[in-house]
Design a protein around this motif. Structure first.
Motif, PDB file in Angstrom:
ATOM      1  N   ILE A  32      34.524  91.197  33.986  1.00 11.36           N
ATOM      2  CA  ILE A  32      33.179  91.605  33.823  1.00 11.36           C
ATOM      3  C   ILE A  32      32.909  92.873  34.834  1.00 11.36           C
ATOM      4  O   ILE A  32      33.536  92.618  36.053  1.00 11.36           O
ATOM      5  CB  ILE A  32      32.442  90.399  34.399  1.00 11.36           C
ATOM      6  CG1 ILE A  32      32.565  89.111  33.356  1.00 11.36           C
ATOM      7  CG2 ILE A  32      30.830  90.780  34.544  1.00 11.36           C
ATOM      8  CD1 ILE A  32      32.048  88.146  33.890  1.00 11.36           C
ATOM      9  N   LYS A  33      32.210  93.570  34.361  1.00  8.26           N
ATOM     10  CA  LYS A  33      31.716  94.883  35.181  1.00  8.26           C
ATOM     11  C   LYS A  33      30.323  94.966  34.764  1.00  8.26           C
ATOM     12  O   LYS A  33      29.554  94.548  34.079  1.00  8.26           O
ATOM     13  CB  LYS A  33      32.545  96.061  34.553  1.00  8.26           C
ATOM     14  CG  LYS A  33      33.947  96.046  34.732  1.00  8.26           C
ATOM     15  CD  LYS A  33      34.485  97.638  34.616  1.00  8.26           C
ATOM     16  CE  LYS A  33      36.099  97.725  35.076  1.00  8.26           C
ATOM     17  NZ  LYS A  33      36.663  98.767  35.004  1.00  8.26           N
ATOM     18  N   VAL A  34      29.589  95.477  35.935  1.00  5.00           N
ATOM     19  CA  VAL A  34      28.030  95.721  36.077  1.00  5.00           C
ATOM     20  C   VAL A  34      27.845  97.337  35.205  1.00  5.00           C
ATOM     21  O   VAL A  34      28.350  98.195  35.635  1.00  5.00           O
ATOM     22  CB  VAL A  34      27.535  95.860  37.286  1.00  5.00           C
ATOM     23  CG1 VAL A  34      26.087  96.077  37.299  1.00  5.00           C
ATOM     24  CG2 VAL A  34      27.766  94.496  37.925  1.00  5.00           C
ATOM     25  N   ILE A  35      26.967  96.954  34.331  1.00  2.85           N
ATOM     26  CA  ILE A  35      26.269  98.354  33.581  1.00  2.85           C
ATOM     27  C   ILE A  35      25.147  98.648  34.407  1.00  2.85           C
ATOM     28  O   ILE A  35      24.961 100.010  34.773  1.00  2.85           O
ATOM     29  CB  ILE A  35      26.175  97.917  32.232  1.00  2.85           C
ATOM     30  CG1 ILE A  35      27.217  97.641  31.260  1.00  2.85           C
ATOM     31  CG2 ILE A  35      25.131  99.249  31.485  1.00  2.85           C
ATOM     32  CD1 ILE A  35      26.997  97.356  29.955  1.00  2.85           C
ATOM     33  N   GLU A  36      24.034  97.871  34.687  1.00  2.00           N
ATOM     34  CA  GLU A  36      23.148  98.158  35.524  1.00  2.00           C
ATOM     35  C   GLU A  36      22.375  96.998  36.339  1.00  2.00           C
ATOM     36  O   GLU A  36      22.717  95.628  35.760  1.00  2.00           O
ATOM     37  CB  GLU A  36      22.077  98.754  34.604  1.00  2.00           C
ATOM     38  CG  GLU A  36      21.387  97.929  33.455  1.00  2.00           C
ATOM     39  CD  GLU A  36      20.470  98.409  32.603  1.00  2.00           C
ATOM     40  OE1 GLU A  36      19.816  99.679  32.853  1.00  2.00           O
ATOM     41  OE2 GLU A  36      20.101  97.628  31.699  1.00  2.00           O
ATOM     42  N   PHE A  37      21.589  97.543  37.107  1.00  2.04           N
ATOM     43  CA  PHE A  37      20.677  96.220  37.764  1.00  2.04           C
ATOM     44  C   PHE A  37      19.377  96.745  37.545  1.00  2.04           C
ATOM     45  O   PHE A  37      18.856  97.882  37.919  1.00  2.04           O
ATOM     46  CB  PHE A  37      20.811  96.056  39.280  1.00  2.04           C
ATOM     47  CG  PHE A  37      21.833  94.854  39.345  1.00  2.04           C
ATOM     48  CD1 PHE A  37      21.655  93.574  39.238  1.00  2.04           C
ATOM     49  CD2 PHE A  37      23.297  95.236  39.973  1.00  2.04           C
ATOM     50  CE1 PHE A  37      22.587  92.509  39.478  1.00  2.04           C
ATOM     51  CE2 PHE A  37      24.283  94.466  40.253  1.00  2.04           C
ATOM     52  CZ  PHE A  37      23.723  92.861  40.006  1.00  2.04           C
ATOM     53  N   ASN A  38      18.262  95.871  37.222  1.00  5.61           N
ATOM     54  CA  ASN A  38      16.960  96.146  37.237  1.00  5.61           C
ATOM     55  C   ASN A  38      16.231  94.951  37.999  1.00  5.61           C
ATOM     56  O   ASN A  38      16.859  94.112  38.480  1.00  5.61           O
ATOM     57  CB  ASN A  38      16.328  96.034  35.604  1.00  5.61           C
ATOM     58  CG  ASN A  38      17.031  96.854  34.769  1.00  5.61           C
ATOM     59  OD1 ASN A  38      17.232  98.108  35.105  1.00  5.61           O
ATOM     60  ND2 ASN A  38      17.242  96.878  33.666  1.00  5.61           N
ATOM     61  N   VAL A  39      15.142  95.486  38.448  1.00  3.77           N
ATOM     62  CA  VAL A  39      14.327  94.487  39.254  1.00  3.77           C
ATOM     63  C   VAL A  39      13.095  93.986  38.630  1.00  3.77           C
ATOM     64  O   VAL A  39      12.401  93.682  39.493  1.00  3.77           O
ATOM     65  CB  VAL A  39      13.892  95.391  40.386  1.00  3.77           C
ATOM     66  CG1 VAL A  39      14.936  96.080  41.063  1.00  3.77           C
ATOM     67  CG2 VAL A  39      12.875  96.568  39.939  1.00  3.77           C
ATOM     68  N   ARG A  40      13.127  93.455  37.466  1.00  3.65           N
ATOM     69  CA  ARG A  40      12.436  92.756  36.784  1.00  3.65           C
ATOM     70  C   ARG A  40      12.709  92.093  35.548  1.00  3.65           C
ATOM     71  O   ARG A  40      14.025  92.327  35.351  1.00  3.65           O
ATOM     72  CB  ARG A  40      11.208  93.638  36.505  1.00  3.65           C
ATOM     73  CG  ARG A  40      11.678  95.009  35.989  1.00  3.65           C
ATOM     74  CD  ARG A  40      12.055  94.967  34.729  1.00  3.65           C
ATOM     75  NE  ARG A  40      12.725  96.466  34.404  1.00  3.65           N
ATOM     76  CZ  ARG A  40      13.444  96.427  33.248  1.00  3.65           C
ATOM     77  NH1 ARG A  40      13.728  95.708  32.358  1.00  3.65           N
ATOM     78  NH2 ARG A  40      14.063  97.689  32.667  1.00  3.65           N
ATOM     79  N   PHE A  41      11.901  91.265  35.132  1.00  6.34           N
ATOM     80  CA  PHE A  41      12.266  90.465  33.695  1.00  6.34           C
ATOM     81  C   PHE A  41      12.490  91.440  32.494  1.00  6.34           C
ATOM     82  O   PHE A  41      12.196  92.680  32.344  1.00  6.34           O
ATOM     83  CB  PHE A  41      11.156  89.739  33.115  1.00  6.34           C
ATOM     84  CG  PHE A  41      11.144  88.393  33.634  1.00  6.34           C
ATOM     85  CD1 PHE A  41      12.075  87.303  33.492  1.00  6.34           C
ATOM     86  CD2 PHE A  41       9.974  88.166  34.514  1.00  6.34           C
ATOM     87  CE1 PHE A  41      11.925  86.143  33.978  1.00  6.34           C
ATOM     88  CE2 PHE A  41       9.812  86.696  34.898  1.00  6.34           C
ATOM     89  CZ  PHE A  41      10.735  85.962  34.513  1.00  6.34           C
ATOM     90  N   ILE A  85      12.526  89.060  40.285  1.00  2.00           N
ATOM     91  CA  ILE A  85      13.702  88.587  39.302  1.00  2.00           C
ATOM     92  C   ILE A  85      14.764  89.936  39.485  1.00  2.00           C
ATOM     93  O   ILE A  85      14.518  90.952  39.702  1.00  2.00           O
ATOM     94  CB  ILE A  85      12.999  88.888  37.836  1.00  2.00           C
ATOM     95  CG1 ILE A  85      11.780  87.874  37.683  1.00  2.00           C
ATOM     96  CG2 ILE A  85      14.113  88.981  36.883  1.00  2.00           C
ATOM     97  CD1 ILE A  85      12.413  86.555  37.918  1.00  2.00           C
ATOM     98  N   LEU A  86      16.025  89.534  39.525  1.00  2.00           N
ATOM     99  CA  LEU A  86      17.057  90.371  39.528  1.00  2.00           C
ATOM    100  C   LEU A  86      17.732  90.443  38.062  1.00  2.00           C
ATOM    101  O   LEU A  86      18.123  89.359  37.488  1.00  2.00           O
ATOM    102  CB  LEU A  86      18.148  89.998  40.603  1.00  2.00           C
ATOM    103  CG  LEU A  86      19.048  90.998  40.759  1.00  2.00           C
ATOM    104  CD1 LEU A  86      18.690  92.305  41.379  1.00  2.00           C
ATOM    105  CD2 LEU A  86      20.193  90.395  41.968  1.00  2.00           C
ATOM    106  N   TYR A  87      17.719  91.410  37.200  1.00  2.00           N
ATOM    107  CA  TYR A  87      18.347  91.729  36.216  1.00  2.00           C
ATOM    108  C   TYR A  87      19.780  92.373  36.112  1.00  2.00           C
ATOM    109  O   TYR A  87      19.767  93.444  36.718  1.00  2.00           O
ATOM    110  CB  TYR A  87      17.427  92.296  35.269  1.00  2.00           C
ATOM    111  CG  TYR A  87      17.834  92.797  33.935  1.00  2.00           C
ATOM    112  CD1 TYR A  87      17.397  92.159  32.696  1.00  2.00           C
ATOM    113  CD2 TYR A  87      18.868  93.610  33.633  1.00  2.00           C
ATOM    114  CE1 TYR A  87      17.907  92.469  31.452  1.00  2.00           C
ATOM    115  CE2 TYR A  87      19.268  94.392  32.448  1.00  2.00           C
ATOM    116  CZ  TYR A  87      18.954  93.603  31.423  1.00  2.00           C
ATOM    117  OH  TYR A  87      19.091  94.025  30.088  1.00  2.00           O
TER     118      TYR A  87
END
Length: 418
Positions: free
Chosen positions: A278-287, A266-268
């Motif tokens: 739109i800008k990215v605040i963060e990416f996570n690697v799970r639900f 999963i990519l969050y």
């Protein structure tokens, strides 16, 4: 199939619920007593005990394992399982740096030309303070621990004095075991979460959700792991959703492939719609948690077959319900997030069994016919309704029936979208 879910929170409870069918037997390690109350098989193995988890998967002939929380992924559980010939859904240790190191992800975003906040990295307290003292732009500014902090390592500083206190906690006192911080520009706008199934260059986006990170109503107080969530997000248009998929998810998955970063899981994407796009605040690697609890119930497909198809390198056709609203509210222990009260009575088991809204349990234990607190976030109550007004009314009416003298919850989840 026999399927193992690793983790112990409401997110893992929601994953188990989505996997459950007449054809599947689901185990959760370590799980929690609330899951047991709802009929899920829990296994008393810590999520950090990779050897025992592997032994269990082998002895039970587990078809595949799904990892819920970030820490085991960052610590290499996928590599450990795969080295022993076991199937597991999640990114390997190298790819999990996307969540484990904010600077690692910032570099990937730069390479992929994906918009994000301007930032600086610091290891040294004095260097960080020199930068903040000389900062020419206006406060507020965002200070992040460069590592895992369960959603609590992000701070908004309104002046130099605020900054000094935060930077001192992180780089001098090493709160969250921090040795490095990222200082970012503050982004103003509407936040939302976009998750996707990913398998080595292919991606399958989910409906967007919105979580409520601040502790108190009206988005006040410190950041938490999340106090509630809603899906879909009425304040975000379909065109914004398409832009997020095409300008963030797609190029990020492409840069992973170009850099030979194998990624299955999963990519969050934590995103914000600003006046400049739109800008990215963060990416996570799970639900995400609590996003999972309001997104997965909208999946029309058999969830276990979707995961199996991805693990088989097939190309699943995934459908989502586009009717109504899913809303979730987290109930937390007094003192959360800094000092959650443990072993406080939450009410009788019967009162939870009689609840008319869905419950996903997290930090609870069961004893003497009652549930007791055993963590910060205790359980999430969720509902599905035709609109937000009905969804909110269902949940808050049910919460009022439960024992809430030792807990608290936000009263305004979803209200900003009405």
């Amino acid at each position: 199939m026999k399927i193992l879910v690793v983790g112990s929170g409401a997110r893992e409870h929601a994953i188990c619920d989505a996997l459950t069918s007449e054809k599947n037997k689901i185990f959760c390690a370590p799980g929690n007593d609330g899951m047991q109350l709802m009929g899920i098989n829990t296994v008393h193995i810590k999520e950090t005990d990779f050897s025992e988890l592997v032994n269990f998967a082998i002895s039970e002939n587990i078809a595949y394992t799904i990892v819920g929380p970030e820490a085991p992924l960052v610590d290499g559980i996928v590599d450990f399982f795969e080295a022993r010939g076991l199937r597991i859904f999640g990114p390997n240790k190298y790819a999990a740096q996307i969540e484990g190191s904010k600077s690692f992800t910032k570099n990937l975003l730069k390479m992929a030309s994906i918009p994000t906040a301007e930032y600086q990295e610091f290891f040294d307290f004095n260097e960080a303070m020199r930068f903040l003292n000389n900062k020419k732009t206006d406060f507020p500014i965002v200070i992040k621990a460069d590592g895992l902090a369960s959603g609590k390592g992000v701070y908004i500083a309104n002046n130099v004095d605020d900054s000094r206190k935060i930077v001192s906690e992180l780089l001098r006192e090493h709160k969250f075991e921090t040795n490095k911080i990222v200082v970012e520009e503050f982004l103003d706008g509407e936040e939302f979460s976009l998750m996707a199934f990913v398998n080595n260059g292919k991606y399958y986006p989910m409906p967007i959700a919105q979580d409520y990170k601040k502790l108190h109503d009206n988005d006040e107080g410190p950041n938490t792991g999340g106090m509630g969530a809603v899906c879909p997000v009425q304040n975000i248009s379909n065109s914004t959703y398409e832009t997020a998929v095409n300008k963030v998810i797609r190029p990020f998955v492409e840069i992973l492939a170009e850099e030979n970063i194998k990624y299955t899981g999963i990519l969050y994407a934590g995103l914000i719609k600003t006046k400049n796009g739109i800008k990215v605040i963060e990416f996570n690697v799970r639900f995400g948690d609590p996003e999972t609890e309001v997104v997965l119930p909208r999946l029309k497909n058999n969830f276990s077959e979707v995961i199996l198809s991805i693990l088989n390198d097939d190309d699943p056709e995934i459908e989502w319900d586009d009717q109504g609203i899913n809303l979730g509210v987290f109930v937390s222990s007094s003192g959360y997030p800094e000092n959650p009260q443990i072993n406080e009575n939450l009410g009788s088991v019967d009162s939870f069994e009689d609840a008319k809204c869905k419950l996903n349990f997290a930090g609870v234990v069961r004893k003497n016919g009652s549930m007791y607190s055993n963590g910060g976030r205790l359980y999430l109550m969720s509902s599905h309704a035709n609109d937000l007004v009905d969804a909110r009314q269902k949940i808050y009416n049910e919460l009022e029936k439960l024992d809430t003298k030792n807990v608290f919850y936000r009263k305004d989840i979803g209200k900003n979208s009405i």
